[in-house]
Design an enzyme around this catalytic site. Structure first.
Site, PDB file in Angstrom:
ATOM      1  N   CYS A 171       4.168  -7.380   2.592  1.00 54.26           N
ATOM      2  CA  CYS A 171       2.798  -7.649   3.028  1.00 54.26           C
ATOM      3  C   CYS A 171       2.167  -6.379   3.599  1.00 54.26           C
ATOM      4  O   CYS A 171       2.563  -5.263   3.248  1.00 54.26           O
ATOM      5  CB  CYS A 171       2.764  -8.801   4.036  1.00 54.26           C
ATOM      6  SG  CYS A 171       1.101  -9.503   4.252  1.00 54.26           S
TER       7      CYS A 171
ATOM      8  N   ASP B  67       3.272 -12.326  12.639  1.00 51.27           N
ATOM      9  CA  ASP B  67       2.055 -12.993  13.073  1.00 51.27           C
ATOM     10  C   ASP B  67       2.311 -13.790  14.343  1.00 51.27           C
ATOM     11  O   ASP B  67       1.384 -14.019  15.120  1.00 51.27           O
ATOM     12  CB  ASP B  67       1.535 -13.914  11.966  1.00 51.27           C
ATOM     13  CG  ASP B  67       0.822 -13.123  10.883  1.00 51.27           C
ATOM     14  OD1 ASP B  67      -0.404 -12.974  10.984  1.00 51.27           O
ATOM     15  OD2 ASP B  67       1.498 -12.633   9.966  1.00 51.27           O
TER      16      ASP B  67
END
Length: 309
Positions: free
Chosen positions: A132, A201
């Protein structure tokens, strides 16, 4: 028309549509919007002002379920207003501004500290796999490059939105030899890798990490290949709600991101994140150093005790 001019609504829409990506960037957008809202307030009393801030919090929180860094930032700002004995709205808006700017400064300081610590783990002529896009991860790699380290990076594409392309471009801009692979090729390349680095996250009270879908697969493959996997993250991505039995929510996004013109009656699932258990994490590179994921709650109590209030 009013909604179109509302800085909080605008920020929330950008976050929801992934025009703003990455936990750090989401938090910055939310803080900036909240500060702008406060500066434009028409509230005449502290009660009215708090009502505006709480409505803004609701809008921002709804824009992305898995964003404790944003939530912790907004909680801190509103807490500064709630606990203040000040009644004058103008002075309360100054408190919002001061809290916002201090949080952003602390965020920037933590980013530099993380990069400094993490860059030391990058060895000359090593190969690093990333998944990512994380601005904190790429800043760490930039610092290693500035320190004169020579290394290669393998970036996963990170379907379905291909955030790995952002990482790949940033690495090329640093003149780093970069290889771009499909997610399913991770196992094929892992034995050629010295280190796997991913962002986060959210971090739970157990030390588990929520990150972009596919991270747990990278972690499993890394463990099988005996390749150390590090999570690079600010401590304020810790979610205090998980202390009290709540699970971190996993956002499911629009199926059209996977297949726009899918056959009728086909079920498509599109979870944005997954959970990587702490047992697969070599260490969390944070502003306090490289810590064991098992010690996250203890470190948070020491560094940011206000999170638990």
């Amino acid at each position: 028309m009013k909604a179109l001019q509302d800085p909080v609504w605008i920020a929330a829409e950008k976050i929801r549509k992934l025009e703003v990506q990455g936990a750090r960037n989401v938090a910055i957008a939310a803080i900036t919007a909240t500060e702008t809202l406060a500066s434009q307030t028409k509230a005449r009393t502290k009660k009215e002002f708090l009502k505006e801030l709480l409505k803004a919090r609701e809008t921002l929180f709804a824009s992305r379920e898995t964003e404790p860094l944003m939530r912790n930032a907004i909680r801190l700002i509103i807490n500064q207003v709630e606990k203040s004995t000040e009644k004058n709205v103008r002075k309360l808006t100054e408190k919002v501004s001061l809290a916002s700017q201090q949080f952003l400064k602390d965020l920037e300081d933590s980013k530099e500290r993380i990069a400094e610590i993490g860059a030391r783990r990058i060895r000359n002529n090593s190969t690093i796999l990333t998944h990512c896009h994380s601005s904190t991860v790429t800043h760490l790699l930039k610092k290693a490059r500035q320190d004169g380290k020579v290394f290669e990076v393998i970036c996963t594409e990170t379907r379905p939105v291909f955030q790995g392309k952002i990482t790949a471009r940033e690495m090329l801009d640093l003149d780093v030899k970069t290889t771009f692979i499909v997610d399913s090729a991770t196992r094929f390349f892992m034995n050629q890798v010295d280190l796997a680095i991913v962002g986060a996250d959210a971090i739970t009270s157990e030390g588990n990490v929520i990150n972009k879908i596919g991270t747990s697969m990278v972690a499993l493959v890394a463990q099988e290949a005996r390749t150390p996997l590090y999570v690079v993250s600010e401590l304020l991505k810790f979610d205090p709600a998980t202390m009290y039995g709540d699970y971190e929510k996993i956002e499911e996004r629009d199926p059209s991101e996977i297949w726009k013109d899918a056959p009728k009656n086909l079920t498509i699932r599109n979870p944005a994140f997954d959970v990587t258990r702490r047992d697969f994490i070599h260490g969390i590179i944070c502003e306090e150093g490289i810590i064991s994921p098992h010690s996250i709650t203890e470190v948070m109590h020491r560094k940011y005790p206000w999170v638990f209030k």
